[in-house]
Design a protein around this motif. Sequence first.
Motif, mmCIF file in Angstrom:
data_model
loop_
_atom_site.group_PDB
_atom_site.id
_atom_site.type_symbol
_atom_site.label_atom_id
_atom_site.label_comp_id
_atom_site.label_asym_id
_atom_site.label_seq_id
_atom_site.Cartn_x
_atom_site.Cartn_y
_atom_site.Cartn_z
ATOM 1 N N THR A 53 0.842 -1.183 0.000
ATOM 2 C CA THR A 53 0.000 0.000 0.000
ATOM 3 C C THR A 53 0.881 1.239 0.000
ATOM 4 O OG1 THR A 53 -0.148 0.002 2.416
ATOM 5 C CG2 THR A 53 -1.908 -1.121 1.234
ATOM 6 N N GLU A 55 0.762 5.254 0.987
ATOM 7 C CA GLU A 55 0.051 6.314 1.695
ATOM 8 C C GLU A 55 0.971 7.518 1.754
ATOM 9 O OE1 GLU A 55 -0.652 4.664 5.519
ATOM 10 O OE2 GLU A 55 -1.846 3.008 4.749
ATOM 11 N N ASP A 56 0.666 8.541 0.990
ATOM 12 C CA ASP A 56 1.502 9.736 0.914
ATOM 13 C C ASP A 56 2.924 9.330 0.547
ATOM 14 O OD1 ASP A 56 -0.655 11.443 1.604
ATOM 15 O OD2 ASP A 56 -0.342 10.972 3.723
#
Length: 90
Positions: A53, A55-56
Amino acid sequence: MPEYEVTLEKATCDGIFACLTRDPRFVEDDDGLATIDPDADPVYDATGEETVTVEDDRIVATFDDDRLEDTKQAAEACPVNAIEVREVGE
């Protein structure tokens, strides 16, 4: 085999790529920094059990395989400590 989580802080990475020589799942991203691609290693086939994943500026990957030591070596080789590896289960 232990399940383990790998966190790569893109904001900390400065593209030295010491991790790439220890674990081929670390690859150069389009931005010139490291990223994680479970399918990048031509020797080992990804099992499909991996999760990655984004995220930012943080990439988190979870693996359940026998390559924990390779990943720990990649993290230890990172001169800016952009990689963290932790076991999350058995």
